[in-house]
Design an enzyme around this catalytic site. Structure first.
Site, PDB file in Angstrom:
ATOM      1  N   ARG A 235      60.899  63.723  40.019  1.00 56.61           N
ATOM      2  CA  ARG A 235      60.079  64.944  39.699  1.00 56.61           C
ATOM      3  C   ARG A 235      60.475  65.474  37.696  1.00 56.61           C
ATOM      4  O   ARG A 235      61.334  65.498  38.046  1.00 56.61           O
ATOM      5  CB  ARG A 235      60.406  65.268  40.793  1.00 56.61           C
ATOM      6  N   GLU A 264      53.423  69.643  35.205  1.00 59.03           N
ATOM      7  CA  GLU A 264      52.200  68.478  34.609  1.00 59.03           C
ATOM      8  C   GLU A 264      51.120  69.059  35.910  1.00 59.03           C
ATOM      9  O   GLU A 264      49.905  69.154  35.930  1.00 59.03           O
ATOM     10  CB  GLU A 264      52.318  66.847  36.113  1.00 59.03           C
ATOM     11  N   HIS A 296      51.932  60.342  35.870  1.00 60.82           N
ATOM     12  CA  HIS A 296      52.582  60.202  37.517  1.00 60.82           C
ATOM     13  C   HIS A 296      51.495  58.891  37.807  1.00 60.82           C
ATOM     14  O   HIS A 296      50.727  59.192  38.863  1.00 60.82           O
ATOM     15  CB  HIS A 296      51.739  61.446  38.009  1.00 60.82           C
TER      16      HIS A 296
END
Length: 337
Positions: A235, A264, A296
């Protein structure tokens, strides 16, 4: 069951439609992220499907509940984007996908290490310009190096096995050390401080909780070996991005591979190529030749997408039938002791 799927991309839709052949739900795909501004799109649905960059806070949940929504099925392992306290208060159930493909994420973490170590993006760009010089492309053998795995859940364990296959000395940190696993792979558990101090490569695989938020801050970065390769596929907020910038500028951190970024939301998963990037920290990180950022995508394999879709839709069916929700997340399960 009628399910509103938010933050939909082509790869989501394909996987969910294929998996839905086994379930027969009525799926409605929506492009916007799920936020308080878009929650009204769920009017008339009993369940919604969210993703990691949605903002399912108290305001969003209150609107969803007013629309008749009783289930939020997030197609992710992480659930820090959902206010579980508000969900409990509003009697909205929450499910997640605790495991989809640990191999996908672990393999991506190793890919980032290899790409940074051997300067693959830089070498590729040079050759495209017909520059075949090798100056500045020297890497190091992974064999014999110490790799620190922070978090030995499903993903961390796969990563540890892969690095052991390269001949690395693997050290691990976890809140609940597993001696049997360590013996099996030939690794050893150490304190987090020791992991920072001895590792040539560090890969983060812990969930985001109040206790792990900015676990890699200025003090942690200072404890690390000079020249360490730091990789985060967990994360974004595990790392204090501004502190990382300073450590990169000073040369203390040798390289950073980031598949996640703490700010993000609203950036990753979007095409912003025709715009000016408004996030100054991310823009600065992207200027470093020893920083590799991916959007991601560590989870993005056919196998993982299929498992995510099947598990998500199975949770929706269980909710529809009044069956136990084996992948439910409750606030009392995640509160710190």
């Amino acid at each position: 069951m009628r399910l509103a799927v938010f933050d939909t991309h082509r790869y989501d839709r394909s996987a969910l439609e294929e998996a839905n052949a086994d379930f027969g739900h009525a799926l409605t795909f929506l492009e916007p992220r799920l936020t308080a501004q878009t929650a009204r799109l769920a009017e008339g649905f009993h369940a919604v499907c969210s993703f990691v960059n949605d903002r399912v806070d108290a305001a969003t949940l209150e609107l969803l509940r007013a629309c008749g929504v009783r289930l939020v099925a997030t197609r992710s392992a992480g659930y820090n984007h959902i206010d579980l306290e508000a969900a409990r208060r509003l009697d909205v159930r929450v499910t997640r996908v605790p495991e989809y493909s640990p191999h996908a994420v672990a393999e991506h973490a190793v890919t980032l290490v290899l790409s940074l170590n051997r300067h693959i993006p830089r070498a590729f760009a040079r050759v495209r310009d017909w520059n075949f010089s090798l100056d500045g492309l020297v890497g190091f053998d992974l064999a014999g190096k110490t790799v620190g795995i922070a978090g030995t859940g499903r993903i961390g364990r796969v990563a540890a096995r892969i690095f052991r296959g390269f001949g690395c000395d693997v050290v691990c940190f976890d809140a609940a050390p597993d001696a049997a696993f360590a013996r099996e792979v030939g690794a050893r558990y150490v304190t987090l401080e020791e992991l920072y101090a001895v590792s040539d490569v560090i890969s983060l695989h812990v969930p985001l909780t109040p206790g792990t938020h900015h676990m890699v801050d200025a003090k942690a970065l200072a404890r690390m070996k000079r020249g360490v390769v730091l990789v985060n596929t967990g994360r974004g907020a595990l790392i204090d991005s501004r502190a990382l910038l300073d450590a990169l500028k000073s040369g203390h951190i040798g390289a950073a591979g980031l598949d996640v970024y703490e700010e993000e939301e609203g950036i990753f998963f979007q095409d912003l190529s025709g715009q000016v990037l408004q996030d100054d920290v991310l823009a600065r990180l992207l200027t470093f030749p020893n920083v590799l950022v991916t959007s991601h995508q560590a989870f993005l394999t056919r196998e993982a997408l299929g498992r995510i879709a099947h598990t998500t839709l199975a949770s929706v069916r269980a909710f529809e039938r009044g069956e136990p929700l084996i992948n439910e997340v409750r606030v009392e399960q995640v509160r710190p002791a």
